[in-house]
Design a protein around this motif. Structure first.
Motif, mmCIF file in Angstrom:
data_model
loop_
_atom_site.group_PDB
_atom_site.id
_atom_site.type_symbol
_atom_site.label_atom_id
_atom_site.label_comp_id
_atom_site.label_asym_id
_atom_site.label_seq_id
_atom_site.Cartn_x
_atom_site.Cartn_y
_atom_site.Cartn_z
ATOM 1 N N PHE A 434 -57.839 18.590 -25.889
ATOM 2 C CA PHE A 434 -57.730 17.211 -25.396
ATOM 3 C C PHE A 434 -57.790 17.194 -23.877
ATOM 4 O O PHE A 434 -57.588 18.221 -23.210
ATOM 5 C CB PHE A 434 -56.464 16.525 -25.912
ATOM 6 N N ILE A 435 -58.079 16.003 -23.371
ATOM 7 C CA ILE A 435 -58.122 15.780 -21.928
ATOM 8 C C ILE A 435 -57.216 14.594 -21.608
ATOM 9 O O ILE A 435 -57.213 13.587 -22.342
ATOM 10 C CB ILE A 435 -59.572 15.527 -21.441
ATOM 11 N N LEU A 436 -56.435 14.721 -20.548
ATOM 12 C CA LEU A 436 -55.523 13.656 -20.113
ATOM 13 C C LEU A 436 -55.763 13.404 -18.629
ATOM 14 O O LEU A 436 -55.799 14.351 -17.837
ATOM 15 C CB LEU A 436 -54.080 14.068 -20.373
ATOM 16 N N GLU A 437 -55.930 12.145 -18.264
ATOM 17 C CA GLU A 437 -56.136 11.784 -16.866
ATOM 18 C C GLU A 437 -55.278 10.584 -16.511
ATOM 19 O O GLU A 437 -55.048 9.701 -17.357
ATOM 20 C CB GLU A 437 -57.604 11.472 -16.590
ATOM 21 N N ILE A 438 -54.832 10.553 -15.266
ATOM 22 C CA ILE A 438 -54.000 9.455 -14.772
ATOM 23 C C ILE A 438 -54.645 8.892 -13.514
ATOM 24 O O ILE A 438 -55.026 9.640 -12.606
ATOM 25 C CB ILE A 438 -52.570 9.924 -14.476
ATOM 26 N N TYR A 439 -54.764 7.568 -13.486
ATOM 27 C CA TYR A 439 -55.391 6.858 -12.370
ATOM 28 C C TYR A 439 -54.392 5.875 -11.767
ATOM 29 O O TYR A 439 -53.524 5.332 -12.465
ATOM 30 C CB TYR A 439 -56.623 6.087 -12.837
ATOM 31 N N SER A 440 -54.545 5.627 -10.461
ATOM 32 C CA SER A 440 -53.694 4.659 -9.778
ATOM 33 C C SER A 440 -54.384 4.191 -8.508
ATOM 34 O O SER A 440 -55.257 4.883 -7.967
ATOM 35 C CB SER A 440 -52.339 5.283 -9.434
ATOM 36 N N SER A 441 -53.995 3.016 -8.035
ATOM 37 C CA SER A 441 -54.466 2.569 -6.721
ATOM 38 C C SER A 441 -53.670 3.225 -5.606
ATOM 39 O O SER A 441 -54.035 3.134 -4.430
ATOM 40 C CB SER A 441 -54.354 1.038 -6.614
ATOM 41 N N ASN A 442 -52.560 3.900 -5.959
ATOM 42 C CA ASN A 442 -51.743 4.645 -5.001
ATOM 43 C C ASN A 442 -52.078 6.127 -5.128
ATOM 44 O O ASN A 442 -51.723 6.773 -6.119
ATOM 45 C CB ASN A 442 -50.260 4.417 -5.278
ATOM 46 N N PRO A 443 -52.770 6.706 -4.140
ATOM 47 C CA PRO A 443 -53.216 8.098 -4.270
ATOM 48 C C PRO A 443 -52.126 9.134 -3.994
ATOM 49 O O PRO A 443 -52.374 10.333 -4.112
ATOM 50 C CB PRO A 443 -54.321 8.193 -3.218
ATOM 51 N N SER A 444 -50.922 8.719 -3.650
ATOM 52 C CA SER A 444 -49.860 9.660 -3.294
ATOM 53 C C SER A 444 -49.443 10.506 -4.490
ATOM 54 O O SER A 444 -49.427 10.049 -5.639
ATOM 55 C CB SER A 444 -48.644 8.911 -2.757
ATOM 56 N N SER A 445 -49.056 11.744 -4.209
ATOM 57 C CA SER A 445 -48.529 12.615 -5.254
ATOM 58 C C SER A 445 -47.041 12.338 -5.459
ATOM 59 O O SER A 445 -46.406 11.630 -4.662
ATOM 60 C CB SER A 445 -48.733 14.080 -4.867
ATOM 61 N N VAL A 446 -46.486 12.924 -6.510
ATOM 62 C CA VAL A 446 -45.058 12.766 -6.773
ATOM 63 C C VAL A 446 -44.249 13.329 -5.607
ATOM 64 O O VAL A 446 -43.274 12.717 -5.137
ATOM 65 C CB VAL A 446 -44.669 13.460 -8.092
ATOM 66 N N ALA A 447 -44.639 14.500 -5.109
ATOM 67 C CA ALA A 447 -43.924 15.115 -3.996
ATOM 68 C C ALA A 447 -44.026 14.250 -2.728
ATOM 69 O O ALA A 447 -43.048 14.107 -1.983
ATOM 70 C CB ALA A 447 -44.460 16.513 -3.713
ATOM 71 N N GLN A 448 -45.184 13.655 -2.504
ATOM 72 C CA GLN A 448 -45.333 12.772 -1.352
ATOM 73 C C GLN A 448 -44.457 11.538 -1.504
ATOM 74 O O GLN A 448 -43.832 11.084 -0.526
ATOM 75 C CB GLN A 448 -46.802 12.368 -1.205
ATOM 76 N N ASP A 449 -44.407 10.972 -2.707
ATOM 77 C CA ASP A 449 -43.572 9.784 -2.922
ATOM 78 C C ASP A 449 -42.099 10.087 -2.690
ATOM 79 O O ASP A 449 -41.318 9.210 -2.287
ATOM 80 C CB ASP A 449 -43.781 9.253 -4.349
ATOM 81 N N GLU A 450 -41.681 11.331 -2.921
ATOM 82 C CA GLU A 450 -40.281 11.702 -2.738
ATOM 83 C C GLU A 450 -40.016 12.341 -1.366
ATOM 84 O O GLU A 450 -38.926 12.825 -1.107
ATOM 85 C CB GLU A 450 -39.837 12.651 -3.847
ATOM 86 N N GLY A 451 -41.034 12.341 -0.497
ATOM 87 C CA GLY A 451 -40.852 12.856 0.837
ATOM 88 C C GLY A 451 -40.821 14.358 0.943
ATOM 89 O O GLY A 451 -40.403 14.933 1.970
ATOM 90 N N LEU A 452 -41.287 15.045 -0.095
ATOM 91 C CA LEU A 452 -41.276 16.511 -0.100
ATOM 92 C C LEU A 452 -42.545 17.098 0.505
ATOM 93 O O LEU A 452 -42.575 18.280 0.861
ATOM 94 C CB LEU A 452 -41.087 17.027 -1.526
ATOM 95 N N ALA A 453 -43.593 16.302 0.560
ATOM 96 C CA ALA A 453 -44.880 16.786 1.075
ATOM 97 C C ALA A 453 -45.441 15.744 2.018
ATOM 98 O O ALA A 453 -45.155 14.533 1.880
ATOM 99 C CB ALA A 453 -45.843 17.050 -0.086
ATOM 100 N N PRO A 454 -46.251 16.165 2.992
ATOM 101 C CA PRO A 454 -46.807 15.217 3.952
ATOM 102 C C PRO A 454 -47.871 14.330 3.311
ATOM 103 O O PRO A 454 -48.460 14.673 2.321
ATOM 104 C CB PRO A 454 -47.416 16.127 5.019
#
Length: 454
Positions: A434-454
């Motif tokens: 199987f293939i799974l993909e996630i799309y969003s208008s917000n390109p930030s990663s989870v780590a970026q959203d939590e301030g862990l990555a620039p």
């Protein structure tokens, strides 16, 4: 390449006619049609795409209404045919309106013509107004009425937007829909993957009807006649596509697997895909839910919930969750499975004709895309995108192995979705199965959203 300049060469009529699939198309069944509502994006679309059908309804005594969405003011935008002092841009909408009335009268003198006068080229910016103006006409349609609308896959933005809104309103009012292509004949070839051969039907035109249509096309002098400034906006060889002995329509009711297919599956087995018992399904659901980039979602919708196995796991991450399916039997099982989850609601819905109302911050399309035709899938993805809140998540997950009944493969589903969405893909899980993909208008990663990555 998709092009909307009919002053430039495109695919020839001879190339289309040489394909045996064109002559083998089945006839459109008009026996039970009680009224016809023809919707056009621009003045002359109704005549080019459905002029023969409009003339045919006059012979049959079928009440016919033609509705033109835009004022056609962009009908001079061609480098070979600039607007002239004798025909200033401010006068063009009135001229094209008069040409439309004349053309429709030649086709069907009993037909009524309605002009919505929205700005040409700006249907996307006037979606709400278009829906408001168009809805009363569809709501007033009698039982057995048919709406004839621009093909949503035609490539032209106005055609797509008008077609989408008309199709949505028709579904709400239970009006059957067929679609007519205009630009497909120009930019596509018979072997283009975008051409929906399985859904195409035809209306044969007698010589009398063809002559009426030829005269009606000629009534659009501003479009088909050369001027002192240059050649005609619409080339004669482009117009030849619409002078053939058969008109072609796309019937979206054909092709996508519909409710009876799924009803038969659930009648044979309560859990047709053994979603509740297979480890493969349990593991895939765990990966699906673990892939969601946020801990919680305020309002979510699951398209194709089946018996509610994934629904149950999504419910733990959502404040409210709407789960829809086309099969009544599946919804009975799903409701029972989640009977204690008051924040989960269910609805029977065919997503080829409608989409849940409102806006969502999570939309899940899991194991549904390959049941749809290419055109229906594109329409579904585009509608899902329009119903996403800013920064919302669109998740797709599909089986990759071939299945005889499926209209598309899982890989094709994801390629089509990727091609037609404007969202950014932020995650992809790729396995043999199987293939799974996630799309969003917000390109930030989870780590970026939590301030862990620039």
């Amino acid at each position: 390449m998709v092009t909307f300049d009919a002053a430039q060469p495109g695919t020839t009529v001879a190339r289309w006619v040489a394909d045996p699939r064109l002559t083998a198309l089945t006839d459109l069944d008009m026996t039970s049609v009680t009224a016809l509502l023809v919707v056009a994006a621009h003045p002359d679309d109704e005549t080019l795409g459905a002029g023969g059908l409009i003339a045919h309804t006059y012979q049959r005594g079928i009440p016919t209404t033609v509705i033109v969405a835009t004022d056609g003011a962009d009908g001079h935008h061609n480098t070979a045919t600039p607007i002239t002092q004798a025909d200033p841009a401010s006068m063009l909408p009135a001229r094209r309106m008069a040409e439309t009335r004349a053309a429709v009268a030649l086709l069907n003198r009993s037909a009524s013509v309605v002009f919505l006068n929205l700005p040409d080229g700006q249907t996307g910016e006037h979606r709400g107004q278009l829906a408001t103006l168009l809805r009363p006409h569809l709501a007033a349609s009698p039982p057995g009425a048919m709406a004839v609308i621009p093909w949503r896959g035609d490539g032209h933005r106005d055609h797509r937007v008008v077609g989408e809104i008309a199709a949505q309103l028709a579904a709400e009012e239970r009006v059957d829909v067929i679609e007519y292509p205009i630009w497909m004949w120009h930019w596509a070839t018979p072997d283009s993957p975008e051409v929906p051969w399985p859904q195409m039907v035809a209306v044969a035109l007698t010589e009398s009807l063809r002559e009426r249509k030829r005269q009606a096309i000629d009534a659009f002098v501003s479009q088909v006649q050369p001027s002192d400034a240059g050649p005609a906006l619409l080339r004669p060889d482009f117009l030849d596509h619409f002078r053939r002995a058969r008109e072609v329509f796309i019937d979206s009711r054909i092709g996508s697997l519909s409710a009876p297919y799924f009803d038969d599956l659930y009648a044979a087995r309560a859990d047709p895909w053994r979603l509740a018992t297979r480890w493969y399904e349990t593991r895939k659901r765990a990966i699906t839910v673990a892939s969601l980039p946020r801990a919680r979602y305020r309002r979510a919708v699951e398209i194709g919930c089946s018996i509610g196995m994934l629904t149950r796991e999504l419910a733990s991450r959502c404040d409210t969750l709407l789960a829809v399916d086309v099969a009544a039997a599946a919804l009975v099982s799903a409701r029972e499975r989640l009977r204690d989850d008051a924040h989960v609601t269910f609805a029977q819905l065919d997503v080829t004709t409608g989409f849940p109302a409102g806006f969502f911050d999570l939309i899940v399309l899991s194991e549904v895309g390959y049941y749809l035709s290419r055109t229906a899938l594109i329409s579904l993805v585009e509608r899902a995108e329009r119903h996403l809140k800013a920064g919302g998540i669109l998740l797709l997950c599909h089986w990759r192995h071939p299945v005889d009944d499926y209209l598309l493969s899982g890989d094709q589903v994801h390629q089509i979705a990727n091609d037609c969405t404007t969202l950014t893909r932020i995650a992809r899980h790729d396995e043999k199965d199987f293939i799974l993909e996630i799309y969003s208008s917000n390109p930030s990663s989870v780590a970026q959203d939590e301030g862990l990555a620039p």
